[in-house]
Design a protein around this motif. Structure first.
Motif, mmCIF file in Angstrom:
data_model
loop_
_atom_site.group_PDB
_atom_site.id
_atom_site.type_symbol
_atom_site.label_atom_id
_atom_site.label_comp_id
_atom_site.label_asym_id
_atom_site.label_seq_id
_atom_site.Cartn_x
_atom_site.Cartn_y
_atom_site.Cartn_z
ATOM 1 N N ALA A 127 0.339 -5.331 2.536
ATOM 2 C CA ALA A 127 1.292 -4.809 3.506
ATOM 3 C C ALA A 127 1.494 -3.325 3.221
ATOM 4 O O ALA A 127 1.025 -2.797 2.201
ATOM 5 C CB ALA A 127 2.608 -5.568 3.427
ATOM 6 N N ASP A 128 2.188 -2.657 4.129
ATOM 7 C CA ASP A 128 2.410 -1.219 3.988
ATOM 8 C C ASP A 128 3.815 -0.909 4.485
ATOM 9 O O ASP A 128 4.043 -0.752 5.677
ATOM 10 C CB ASP A 128 1.364 -0.446 4.790
ATOM 11 C CG ASP A 128 1.476 1.065 4.598
ATOM 12 O OD1 ASP A 128 2.453 1.505 3.965
ATOM 13 O OD2 ASP A 128 0.596 1.788 5.086
ATOM 14 N N ASP B 218 0.812 -1.217 0.000
ATOM 15 C CA ASP B 218 0.000 0.000 0.000
ATOM 16 C C ASP B 218 0.846 1.267 0.000
ATOM 17 O O ASP B 218 0.325 2.358 -0.284
ATOM 18 C CB ASP B 218 -0.935 0.003 1.211
ATOM 19 C CG ASP B 218 -2.052 -1.024 1.079
ATOM 20 O OD1 ASP B 218 -2.393 -1.369 -0.071
ATOM 21 O OD2 ASP B 218 -2.564 -1.496 2.110
ATOM 22 N N ALA B 219 2.142 1.122 0.320
ATOM 23 C CA ALA B 219 3.016 2.291 0.280
ATOM 24 C C ALA B 219 3.479 2.602 -1.139
ATOM 25 O O ALA B 219 4.157 3.610 -1.372
ATOM 26 C CB ALA B 219 4.232 2.068 1.183
ATOM 27 N N SER C 137 6.927 -1.912 8.390
ATOM 28 C CA SER C 137 5.764 -1.106 8.034
ATOM 29 C C SER C 137 6.183 0.354 7.918
ATOM 30 O O SER C 137 7.218 0.775 8.448
ATOM 31 C CB SER C 137 4.662 -1.246 9.090
ATOM 32 O OG SER C 137 5.013 -0.570 10.279
ATOM 33 N N THR C 138 5.375 1.131 7.214
ATOM 34 C CA THR C 138 5.658 2.548 7.037
ATOM 35 C C THR C 138 5.675 3.278 8.374
ATOM 36 O O THR C 138 6.428 4.237 8.570
ATOM 37 C CB THR C 138 4.595 3.169 6.102
ATOM 38 O OG1 THR C 138 4.647 2.495 4.837
ATOM 39 C CG2 THR C 138 4.835 4.654 5.896
ATOM 40 N N GLU C 139 4.846 2.829 9.327
ATOM 41 C CA GLU C 139 4.750 3.495 10.626
ATOM 42 C C GLU C 139 5.881 3.110 11.572
ATOM 43 O O GLU C 139 6.032 3.710 12.636
ATOM 44 C CB GLU C 139 3.407 3.158 11.274
ATOM 45 C CG GLU C 139 2.203 3.669 10.482
ATOM 46 C CD GLU C 139 0.889 3.290 11.138
ATOM 47 O OE1 GLU C 139 0.930 2.579 12.166
ATOM 48 O OE2 GLU C 139 -0.165 3.703 10.630
ATOM 49 N N SER C 140 6.677 2.117 11.220
ATOM 50 C CA SER C 140 7.739 1.679 12.116
ATOM 51 C C SER C 140 8.840 2.726 12.214
ATOM 52 O O SER C 140 9.323 3.232 11.194
ATOM 53 C CB SER C 140 8.340 0.365 11.611
ATOM 54 O OG SER C 140 9.485 0.033 12.377
ATOM 55 N N ASN D 299 5.229 -5.101 -5.980
ATOM 56 C CA ASN D 299 4.646 -6.036 -5.018
ATOM 57 C C ASN D 299 5.739 -6.670 -4.160
ATOM 58 O O ASN D 299 6.910 -6.756 -4.553
ATOM 59 C CB ASN D 299 3.872 -7.135 -5.739
ATOM 60 C CG ASN D 299 2.540 -6.649 -6.264
ATOM 61 O OD1 ASN D 299 2.145 -5.502 -6.036
ATOM 62 N ND2 ASN D 299 1.840 -7.514 -6.978
ATOM 63 N N LEU D 300 5.317 -7.161 -2.990
ATOM 64 C CA LEU D 300 6.220 -7.873 -2.092
ATOM 65 C C LEU D 300 6.120 -9.375 -2.357
ATOM 66 O O LEU D 300 5.221 -9.848 -3.039
ATOM 67 C CB LEU D 300 5.882 -7.559 -0.640
ATOM 68 C CG LEU D 300 5.878 -6.069 -0.273
ATOM 69 C CD1 LEU D 300 5.473 -5.883 1.184
ATOM 70 C CD2 LEU D 300 7.231 -5.446 -0.530
ATOM 71 N N ASP D 301 7.046 -10.115 -1.796
ATOM 72 C CA ASP D 301 7.180 -11.561 -1.976
ATOM 73 C C ASP D 301 7.686 -11.905 -3.379
ATOM 74 O O ASP D 301 7.425 -12.982 -3.897
ATOM 75 C CB ASP D 301 5.874 -12.316 -1.699
ATOM 76 C CG ASP D 301 6.153 -13.777 -1.335
ATOM 77 O OD1 ASP D 301 6.998 -14.003 -0.462
ATOM 78 O OD2 ASP D 301 5.554 -14.674 -1.941
ATOM 79 N N SER D 302 8.412 -10.991 -3.975
ATOM 80 C CA SER D 302 9.042 -11.295 -5.258
ATOM 81 C C SER D 302 10.256 -12.194 -5.023
ATOM 82 O O SER D 302 10.775 -12.290 -3.909
ATOM 83 C CB SER D 302 9.479 -10.012 -5.956
ATOM 84 O OG SER D 302 10.491 -9.357 -5.199
ATOM 85 N N LYS D 303 10.708 -12.860 -6.071
ATOM 86 C CA LYS D 303 11.890 -13.708 -5.930
ATOM 87 C C LYS D 303 12.631 -13.815 -7.251
ATOM 88 O O LYS D 303 12.069 -13.659 -8.334
ATOM 89 C CB LYS D 303 11.516 -15.095 -5.426
ATOM 90 C CG LYS D 303 10.605 -15.897 -6.337
ATOM 91 C CD LYS D 303 10.282 -17.245 -5.722
ATOM 92 C CE LYS D 303 9.291 -18.028 -6.589
ATOM 93 N NZ LYS D 303 8.927 -19.324 -5.987
ATOM 94 N N ASP D 304 13.896 -14.101 -7.116
ATOM 95 C CA ASP D 304 14.777 -14.318 -8.249
ATOM 96 C C ASP D 304 15.797 -15.353 -7.791
ATOM 97 O O ASP D 304 16.709 -15.043 -7.021
ATOM 98 C CB ASP D 304 15.453 -13.004 -8.647
ATOM 99 C CG ASP D 304 16.441 -13.171 -9.792
ATOM 100 O OD1 ASP D 304 16.610 -14.304 -10.288
ATOM 101 O OD2 ASP D 304 17.061 -12.160 -10.184
#
Length: 702
Positions: free
Chosen positions: A269-270, A213-214, A316-319, A218-223
């Motif tokens: 996630a954010d 959302d930030a 997270s963005t707020e962390s 996308n997250l959980d990408s892989k290579d």
């Protein structure tokens, strides 16, 4: 439901539950199951002869599931679970019979072997292993044959060896949702009549499927890039030599953490600064086997290295915190093993030595001013960092034997004596030059510990009939003492050795004219001084301490067989009551009576394969499986729950002698669940499991 009554009823009902036509065909010898041969006791035995609760997943089933990672296999195993410890690929945790280690970088509770080589780095547990031929999962302490860190059990991953006289090439291409694409080549080359080379190379990409959302990718990408090469030679008529090298690199944006109470449903996630990471694993092994008059002598010389790095980022963005870490692990091992047999005795003697170096860095930094505990403000830019170098040495000698007391009764016995030595060079300090640290104690320490432990096993087997074998075993296992390696809140870094003793009764055999295989085991395990990972919820800092007494008891039940000429069915059921009996000093107070982390009380798995011959050598193959587990927790304090859930997978394939085409769907019913969770300073966070995914694979063999 009483699990013991369920197991007994299932065992009694199975013969009458077979389809009448299938019973008739089996009686006339129309079809039977091929025997499965295992070497988990360092000698070739049928599955029925092995007095251990063991699940063996063979190449055909691995192929049907597209399984070249451990997390694709363990759901089929009763009383097993798997989790990525911190959401990414840098560390993974395997739980068997409710026993696991959920601490990043700590000694595992389940020993992991890759082509016969012990692997000490948990970052290698869930790496891609293309060209797999078998995965063997042994339940319960395996200290006599597997040594330290096998309290919950042991996992063997086997890949294909070179074949003499064969020249072949196999190409596999795959695409799936979320931008996943993969390519793989497996080749076998004959080098004369007495030598051969086998190689494999696989590349996998994925764009990720967890929405950030930030903004951004996308997250959980892989290579991932994985390669292996093996050279095998029949040097003489009695001497075989196998040289193997493997290397893998796995990188991506793998941290898709979100608020625990909503992330499984939203799969979002954010994080404005996502945590990227890279993990590299490599290994070199040289195995020599000599067939002597006294028996078979085997030498395994191996080196392994693991290098992982998590780049600075936030959950997270707020962390207010940026987190980072790195680990450089290296091990060198040597095993000598002699196996032989007389008219009534099968025996094994061996020596094992291993030395490892483990360099770790863990750090945090503030990106904004932060009010600590509501009392004072920590300025932006403040940070703390732990550095540790852990060196370990293990020396062991062991003996194991099976003596045929009569034609139907056997006595089993073994003993392993191990000496472990471990030291740590530890430093913790602030990184901004303030001269103080708030989250952990500023200190430089140089500590060491050592100890000797004996791991015996004793038991008996009874061939009730040629189709049924009963066994009883008492086995032991241990994990050596160790040290907290980061953000220690005291100067007492050491935690004690963990020990376990397991009492087990089992029954194995075949039914319906070798049409069905079954295995039933009941166990009771006592664990002392269990090494438990926990998190200080106010600081987010983890520690490892000993729980004086824990316990696990339960059973495993599995069936596998031909229900009809073209239909094969399988089922597995597990029950494990794994709890802390005495754990008074957890991070939240007395946790006695809590369930062990990653431990479901009930697990179940159903598998089906329908293989219909078409014209020529072609087959239409339909596979489906459903795995289910009851509620469990990700932490020892039982504050991070995962409710009961089940996952279904299915595939349809056409297989010919030269090409295969497979359509598959993972998580067919799009079940929402968590695959990891953590207590952090910012709150409780979870990592959502993969959503429903459709894909296709094409294989061409030359």
């Amino acid at each position: 439901m009483n699990p013991y009554r369920f197991a007994l009823a299932s065992f009694c009902v199975l013969p009458t539950a077979l389809p009448v036509s299938a019973q008739q065909e089996a009686a006339t010898g129309a079809f039977t199951l091929d025997p499965i041969y295992l070497d988990v006791q360092f000698r070739q035995e049928t599955e029925q002869e092995v007095p251990i609760s063991v699940t063996s997943v063979q190449s055909d089933e691995l192929k049907a599931r597209g399984a070249d990672r451990l997390d694709k296999v363990l759901p089929l195993v009763p009383n097993a679970n798997f989790a990525t410890v911190r959401g990414g690929v840098e560390a993974s945790s395997v739980a068997l019979r409710g026993i696991s280690t959920t601490a990043y970088g700590a000694d595992p509770s389940v020993a992991f072997y890759m082509d016969g080589v012990y692997v000490g780095a948990d970052s290698a547990f869930d790496g891609e292993m293309p060209d797999l031929t078998a995965v063997n999962v042994m339940q319960g302490p395996q200290g006599t044959l597997s040594g330290h860190n096998a309290i919950g059990g042991a996992v063997q991953m086997r890949t294909a060896d070179p074949e003499f006289g064969v020249n072949s090439t196999k190409l596999t291409f795959g695409v799936a949702e979320h931008g996943e694409r993969s390519g793989e080549i497996v080749g076998n080359a004959a080098l004369g009549e007495r030598a051969a080379l086998r190689y494999v190379l696989k590349r996998t990409y994925s764009d990720g499927w967890i929405v950030n959302d930030a903004g951004g990718d996308n997250l959980d990408s892989k290579d991932t890039l994985t390669g292996r090469i093996k050279l095998k030679a029949q040097v003489t008529d009695t001497w075989t030599s196998l040289l193997s090298y493997d290397h893998s690199k796995d990188k991506g944006r793998r941290y898709g953490f979100g608020p625990l109470d909503e992330v499984a449903d939203t799969r979002r996630a954010d994080s404005d600064l996502p945590l990227d990471e890279t993990v590299e694993n490599e290994g070199l092994s040289w195995t020599n086997t000599w067939d002597l008059e006294a028996g078979r002598l085997e030498s395994i010389t191996a080196w392994r290295h693991s290098d992982s790095e998590m780049h600075p980022g936030a959950h997270s963005t707020e962390s207010p915190f940026l987190r980072y870490s790195s680990r450089d692990y290296e091990q060198l091992s040597q095993e000598l093993r002699l196996t032989g047999q007389t008219e009534r005795l099968d025996w094994t003697v061996g020596l094992f030595a291993m030395k490892s170096s483990d360099k770790r860095v863990e750090g945090i930094a503030l990106r904004d001013d932060y009010v600590y505990g509501g009392t004072f403000t920590i300025p932006a830019g403040y940070g703390e960092r732990s550095r540790a170098k852990i060196e370990s040495e293990t020396l062991a000698a062991y003996f194991d034997g099976a003596w045929a007391l009569t034609d139907r009764i056997g006595i089993l016995g073994g003993l392993r004596v191990s000496h472990d030595k471990k030291s740590i060079d530890y430093n913790h300090a602030d990184t901004a030059g303030y001269g103080y640290s708030l989250l952990a104690l500023t200190q430089d320490l140089d500590l060491s510990t050592s100890g000797t432990f004996a791991s015996p096993r004793i038991g008996m087997t009874w061939d009730v009939t040629p189709e049924m074998t009963a066994y009883g075993m008492i086995t032991a296992g241990y994990k050596p003492a160790g040290f907290v390696s980061s953000f220690a809140e005291t100067s007492d870094l050491e935690y004690d050795r963990e020990t376990a003793i397991n009492y087990e009764l089992g029954l194995k055999g075949t039914l319906g004219g070798d049409m069905w295989r079954y295995a039933l085991s009941a166990f009771y395990m006592d664990i002392k001084d269990q090494q438990v990972y926990s998190v200080n919820r106010s600081t987010g800092i983890f520690s490892i301490a000993n729980a004086p007494k824990s316990r696990s008891n339960g059973l495993e039940l599995s069936f596998d067989g031909q229900a009809a000429r073209h239909l094969r069915l399988g089922a597995a059921f597990g029950y494990a009551d794994a709890t802390f009996v005495d754990y008074p000093d957890s991070q939240i107070g007395d946790a006695s009576g809590n369930r062990q982390p990653l431990s479901s009380k009930y697990t179940a798995a159903l598998t089906a394969e329908y293989r219909l011959p078409l014209s020529g050598d072609s087959d239409l193959v339909v596979n489906a499986d459903y795995t289910w587990r009851s509620k469990f927790y990700f932490d020892a304090e039982n504050t991070l729950p995962q409710s009961a859930y089940g996952l279904a997978n299915a595939s349809v394939a056409i297989e010919t002698g030269t090409w295969d085409l497979q359509l598959y769907c993972d998580n067919l019913f799009d079940k929402h669940y968590l695959r990891s969770a953590a207590n952090l300073t910012e709150g409780d966070f979870g990592y959502a499991g993969a959503e429903r995914t459709f894909g296709i694979r094409f294989t061409r063999t030359f």
